[in-house]
Scaffold this active site. Structure first.
Site, mmCIF file in Angstrom:
data_model
loop_
_atom_site.group_PDB
_atom_site.id
_atom_site.type_symbol
_atom_site.label_atom_id
_atom_site.label_comp_id
_atom_site.label_asym_id
_atom_site.label_seq_id
_atom_site.Cartn_x
_atom_site.Cartn_y
_atom_site.Cartn_z
ATOM 1 N NE ARG A 162 6.265 -35.423 -9.747
ATOM 2 C CZ ARG A 162 7.108 -36.432 -9.707
ATOM 3 N NH1 ARG A 162 8.377 -36.220 -9.413
ATOM 4 N NH2 ARG A 162 6.702 -37.655 -9.929
ATOM 5 C CG ASP B 178 1.022 -40.048 -5.624
ATOM 6 O OD1 ASP B 178 1.058 -39.526 -6.753
ATOM 7 O OD2 ASP B 178 0.657 -39.441 -4.597
ATOM 8 C CG ASP C 89 -2.661 -40.948 -5.400
ATOM 9 O OD1 ASP C 89 -3.512 -40.048 -5.253
ATOM 10 O OD2 ASP C 89 -2.099 -41.193 -6.479
HETATM 11 O O1 LIG Z 1 10.270 -33.323 -6.037
HETATM 12 P P1 LIG Z 1 9.166 -33.329 -7.024
HETATM 13 O O2 LIG Z 1 9.566 -34.009 -8.313
HETATM 14 O O3 LIG Z 1 8.621 -31.963 -7.264
HETATM 15 O O4 LIG Z 1 8.019 -34.266 -6.468
HETATM 16 C C1 LIG Z 1 7.600 -34.235 -5.169
HETATM 17 C C2 LIG Z 1 6.209 -33.701 -5.061
HETATM 18 O O5 LIG Z 1 5.264 -34.643 -5.607
HETATM 19 C C3 LIG Z 1 4.300 -34.979 -4.620
HETATM 20 O O6 LIG Z 1 3.201 -34.145 -4.680
HETATM 21 P P2 LIG Z 1 2.122 -34.291 -5.847
HETATM 22 O O7 LIG Z 1 2.484 -33.419 -7.006
HETATM 23 O O8 LIG Z 1 1.885 -35.732 -6.155
HETATM 24 O O9 LIG Z 1 0.853 -33.632 -5.208
HETATM 25 P P3 LIG Z 1 -0.071 -34.207 -4.028
HETATM 26 O O10 LIG Z 1 0.699 -34.036 -2.777
HETATM 27 O O11 LIG Z 1 -1.256 -33.330 -4.123
HETATM 28 O O12 LIG Z 1 -0.383 -35.643 -4.341
HETATM 29 C C4 LIG Z 1 5.060 -34.771 -3.325
HETATM 30 O O13 LIG Z 1 4.228 -34.645 -2.215
HETATM 31 C C5 LIG Z 1 5.864 -33.535 -3.610
HETATM 32 O O14 LIG Z 1 5.170 -32.320 -3.380
HETATM 33 O O1 LIG Z 2 8.087 -41.007 -5.577
HETATM 34 C C1 LIG Z 2 7.366 -40.004 -5.579
HETATM 35 C C2 LIG Z 2 7.657 -38.865 -6.345
HETATM 36 C C3 LIG Z 2 6.841 -37.802 -6.292
HETATM 37 N N1 LIG Z 2 5.744 -37.849 -5.509
HETATM 38 C C4 LIG Z 2 5.435 -38.936 -4.766
HETATM 39 O O2 LIG Z 2 4.431 -38.936 -4.059
HETATM 40 N N2 LIG Z 2 6.249 -39.992 -4.821
HETATM 41 MG MG LIG Z 3 0.694 -37.003 -5.295
#
Ligand SMILES: O=P(O)(O)OC[C@H]1O[C@H](OP(=O)(O)OP(=O)(O)O)[C@H](O)[C@@H]1O
Ligand SMILES: O=c1cc[nH]c(=O)[nH]1
Ligand SMILES: [Mg+2]
Length: 208
Positions: free
Chosen positions: A103, A199, A202
């Site tokens: 994202r 997150d 993370d």
């Molecule tokens: O509903 P949204 O507003 O699209 O947000 C949710 C997304 O954000 C996070 O991923 P992130 O982009 O942090 O990637 P990651 O899993 O690699 O940390 C989560 O795992 C979703 O995929």
């Molecule tokens: O709260 C949130 C929103 C997006 N992605 C995450 O990991 N946490």
């Molecule tokens: Mg993430």
């Protein structure tokens, strides 16, 4: 609304532990895998069965077994990986695709960087997996990808959702059912779920 909250006490207890800022990476991973298994138990409750003849040590009988419906799961990278093993342990033969999205922190829009799916997408039912359903943009984009490849029957398994995210999926994909452990209060100005768990990626991978 096509969202079902799986409010089993074991799931709710483990989710509260996961939310806690003091829960470290090891415990976070273990709890997420356990919750995923429990959620998958509920999500697969309508899997079709067929009659089979079995001989027990005592007698022959007609029993039920899974009818062999083709299933696939698709974790959204990275965080979806944290919920994958729990499902695979329950359905060991399941095929696993991967969709890589992150994202963009400014636009909150998903950026696709990877996609590898089973070759027979059109013949499978899918469970899309991502712990966080925040704005819903990432999940909506992943459903778009699966549908473009021919998937017709898609369910989503998320740990925590925002009302905004659920609304977005319902509007964009009213045919898709969403299973969640909790629907939280709202999104904050940075698109994070409140209270949420921070997150997810993370916290699973210890990258912050
Ligand atoms: O509903 P949204 O507003 O699209 O947000 C949710 C997304 O954000 C996070 O991923 P992130 O982009 O942090 O990637 P990651 O899993 O690699 O940390 C989560 O795992 C979703 O995929
Ligand atoms: O709260 C949130 C929103 C997006 N992605 C995450 O990991 N946490
Ligand atoms: Mg993430």
């Amino acid at each position: 609304m096509n969202a079902k909250v799986i409010d089993h006490p074991l799931i709710q207890h483990k989710l509260s532990l996961i939310r806690n800022i003091h829960t470290g990476t090891k415990e976070f991973r273990e709890l997420l895998e356990e919750i995923s298994m429990l959620m998958a138990f509920e999500i697969t409750r309508d899997l079709p069965l067929e009659d089979v003849e079995i001989e027990t040590p005592v007698a022959k009988c007609t029993c039920k077994m899974l009818s062999g419906k083709k299933l696939g799961i698709v974790p959204i990278l990275r965080a979806g990986l944290g919920m994958t093993n729990g499902v695979v342990r329950l359905i060991p033969a399941v095929k696993v695709g991967h969709i890589g999205l992150y994202r963009d922190p400014q636009t909150l829009m998903p950026v696709e960087y990877y996609c590898k799916l089973p070759s027979d997408v059109a013949e499978r039912d899918f469970i899309l997996i991502d712990p966080m359903l925040a704005t819903g943009n990432s999940l909506a984009a992943s459903i778009d990808i699966l549908k473009r490849k021919g998937a017709k029957n898609i369910k989503c398994m998320c740990l925590v959702a925002s009302p905004e995210g659920i609304q977005l999926i319902n509007n964009a994909h009213p045919d898709v059912d969403i299973f969640v452990a909790a629907i939280d209060e709202k999104l904050n100005d940075h698109g994070y779920i409140v209270p949420g768990l921070g997150d997810a990626g993370d916290r699973i991978f210890g990258t912050k």
